[in-house]
Design a protein around this motif. Structure first.
Motif, mmCIF file in Angstrom:
data_model
loop_
_atom_site.group_PDB
_atom_site.id
_atom_site.type_symbol
_atom_site.label_atom_id
_atom_site.label_comp_id
_atom_site.label_asym_id
_atom_site.label_seq_id
_atom_site.Cartn_x
_atom_site.Cartn_y
_atom_site.Cartn_z
ATOM 1 N N LEU A 1 -4.580 -15.304 13.157
ATOM 2 C CA LEU A 1 -4.527 -16.764 13.266
ATOM 3 C C LEU A 1 -3.532 -17.131 14.351
ATOM 4 O O LEU A 1 -2.388 -16.661 14.337
ATOM 5 C CB LEU A 1 -4.093 -17.397 11.939
ATOM 6 C CG LEU A 1 -3.841 -18.910 11.978
ATOM 7 C CD1 LEU A 1 -5.129 -19.677 12.278
ATOM 8 C CD2 LEU A 1 -3.217 -19.387 10.664
ATOM 9 N N VAL A 2 -3.967 -17.964 15.303
ATOM 10 C CA VAL A 2 -3.094 -18.490 16.342
ATOM 11 C C VAL A 2 -2.837 -19.956 16.040
ATOM 12 O O VAL A 2 -3.774 -20.752 15.974
ATOM 13 C CB VAL A 2 -3.723 -18.345 17.739
ATOM 14 C CG1 VAL A 2 -2.796 -18.928 18.804
ATOM 15 C CG2 VAL A 2 -4.034 -16.886 18.047
ATOM 16 N N VAL A 3 -1.577 -20.309 15.842
ATOM 17 C CA VAL A 3 -1.191 -21.700 15.582
ATOM 18 C C VAL A 3 -0.681 -22.287 16.893
ATOM 19 O O VAL A 3 0.365 -21.877 17.394
ATOM 20 C CB VAL A 3 -0.114 -21.778 14.487
ATOM 21 C CG1 VAL A 3 0.344 -23.223 14.307
ATOM 22 C CG2 VAL A 3 -0.643 -21.210 13.180
ATOM 23 N N GLY A 4 -1.448 -23.228 17.443
ATOM 24 C CA GLY A 4 -1.146 -23.794 18.755
ATOM 25 C C GLY A 4 -2.017 -23.138 19.804
ATOM 26 O O GLY A 4 -1.541 -22.320 20.590
ATOM 27 N N VAL A 5 -3.305 -23.501 19.845
ATOM 28 C CA VAL A 5 -4.240 -22.797 20.720
ATOM 29 C C VAL A 5 -3.983 -23.072 22.191
ATOM 30 O O VAL A 5 -4.292 -22.254 23.051
ATOM 31 C CB VAL A 5 -5.697 -23.157 20.352
ATOM 32 C CG1 VAL A 5 -6.020 -24.597 20.725
ATOM 33 C CG2 VAL A 5 -6.693 -22.189 21.003
ATOM 34 N N GLY A 6 -3.394 -24.240 22.513
ATOM 35 C CA GLY A 6 -3.155 -24.557 23.918
ATOM 36 C C GLY A 6 -4.439 -24.546 24.719
ATOM 37 O O GLY A 6 -5.455 -25.116 24.311
ATOM 38 N N VAL A 7 -4.424 -23.856 25.850
ATOM 39 C CA VAL A 7 -5.627 -23.780 26.691
ATOM 40 C C VAL A 7 -6.558 -22.663 26.250
ATOM 41 O O VAL A 7 -7.680 -22.548 26.752
ATOM 42 C CB VAL A 7 -5.248 -23.593 28.173
ATOM 43 C CG1 VAL A 7 -4.532 -24.825 28.700
ATOM 44 C CG2 VAL A 7 -4.408 -22.330 28.391
ATOM 45 N N GLY A 8 -6.118 -21.804 25.323
ATOM 46 C CA GLY A 8 -6.980 -20.755 24.793
ATOM 47 C C GLY A 8 -6.747 -19.371 25.357
ATOM 48 O O GLY A 8 -7.374 -18.405 24.911
ATOM 49 N N TYR A 9 -5.830 -19.230 26.315
ATOM 50 C CA TYR A 9 -5.649 -17.942 26.982
ATOM 51 C C TYR A 9 -5.138 -16.868 26.015
ATOM 52 O O TYR A 9 -5.660 -15.738 26.004
ATOM 53 C CB TYR A 9 -4.686 -18.102 28.160
ATOM 54 C CG TYR A 9 -4.375 -16.803 28.873
ATOM 55 C CD1 TYR A 9 -5.356 -16.113 29.567
ATOM 56 C CD2 TYR A 9 -3.084 -16.273 28.848
ATOM 57 C CE1 TYR A 9 -5.066 -14.919 30.222
ATOM 58 C CE2 TYR A 9 -2.785 -15.096 29.503
ATOM 59 C CZ TYR A 9 -3.775 -14.422 30.190
ATOM 60 O OH TYR A 9 -3.486 -13.240 30.844
ATOM 61 N N THR A 10 -4.150 -17.191 25.205
ATOM 62 C CA THR A 10 -3.635 -16.211 24.250
ATOM 63 C C THR A 10 -4.732 -15.750 23.301
ATOM 64 O O THR A 10 -4.839 -14.552 22.988
ATOM 65 C CB THR A 10 -2.471 -16.813 23.445
ATOM 66 O OG1 THR A 10 -1.467 -17.273 24.340
ATOM 67 C CG2 THR A 10 -1.881 -15.781 22.504
ATOM 68 N N SER A 11 -5.554 -16.677 22.844
ATOM 69 C CA SER A 11 -6.644 -16.319 21.929
ATOM 70 C C SER A 11 -7.639 -15.391 22.601
ATOM 71 O O SER A 11 -8.195 -14.487 21.953
ATOM 72 C CB SER A 11 -7.344 -17.585 21.432
ATOM 73 O OG SER A 11 -6.465 -18.384 20.673
#
Length: 257
Positions: free
Chosen positions: A77-87
């Protein structure tokens, strides 16, 4: 210049800055087209801004993902997707169907979905949620990454960890340390198992604090009168929540940590 060459240069620079880079993470960073997520000089090792949210520099993203230490097929689970790069990086590491992301800002959710789709990771689930509440219907998670700072991990996120699960976040405000924690039976509900140095990220927001929402003050009071006066309070999940509207309506009110 060829984007693939720019990605190579970016990863080499990150590896040099961090005195080394995990091989799997390095491969993921060489694979994910950051240009699909960041328009302006995407392969520079610098931060930026998108829709009022921080776009993290590749070096900081590498530190966060490295600290998470996710294995293939881990549910993340990623909390704070932002622009999506980390995901997208995590999709390379664990498989896109194992990556779930939330953000409190609707525009970021829509933009991240688009970016991930264009980059070939449309299997990543992205939903608009209050990040402090997590994503309970898809829990438990082997790994939780919070891309925002708080003085302690939100209780709901700890509850959504699988046995032996790991939560990574910058902990402490205004100065934060990147830590990995595990849930336990102590009064705090967690134990810090590793520290990874200082990390500066924006505070974790809760419902009502997003740029397109009503500003709220959780330090002293947050009632309708202050809202009508145009009062804009500091943000950050570090304060206790007092439901003043409920008290004004004659309810007993509550505190939420």
């Amino acid at each position: 210049m060829d984007p693939a060459v720019l990605r190579e240069d970016m990863v080499d620079g990150v590896a040099h800055a961090l005195d080394g880079l995990d091989e799997r993470l390095g491969t993921a960073m060489r694979t994910v087209p950051r240009g699909a997520f960041v328009e302006d000089r995407p392969y520079d090792n610098r931060d930026g801004d998108h829709a009022g949210s921080d776009v993290l520099a590749p070096e900081l993203v590498a530190r966060l993902v490295g600290a998470l230490d996710a294995d293939p097929a881990d549910d993340v689970l990623v909390v704070g997707v932002g622009v999506g790069y980390t995901s997208a990086l995590l999709a390379e590491l664990v498989g896109e169907r194992h990556v779930h992301a939330v953000d409190i800002v609707r525009r970021l959710v829509l933009d991240a979905r688009r970016n991930l789709g264009e980059a070939g990771y449309d299997g990543v689930l992205v939903d608009r949620r209050d990040g402090a509440d997590g994503l309970p219907e898809y829990a438990p998670f082997d790994r939780v990454l919070v891309e925002a700072a708080a003085v302690r991990p939100p209780r709901a996120l700890l509850d959504q960890l699988a046995p032996d699960g790991r939560l990574v976040m910058p902990m402490g405000l205004p100065e934060a340390t990147l830590v990995a924690v595990e849930a336990d039976d102590s009064p705090e509900g967690f134990a810090v198992v590793e520290e990874f140095g200082a990390a500066t990220l924006a505070p974790l927001l809760v419902e009502g604090e997003q740029p397109d929402g009503v500003a709220r003050n959780r330090t002293e009071r947050e009632d309708r009168e202050f809202e009508r006066q145009g009062y804009f309070a500091p943000t950050g999940w570090e304060q206790n929540w007092i439901d003043w509207d409920d008290r004004l309506d004659g309810g007993r009110g509550h505190r939420r940590r």
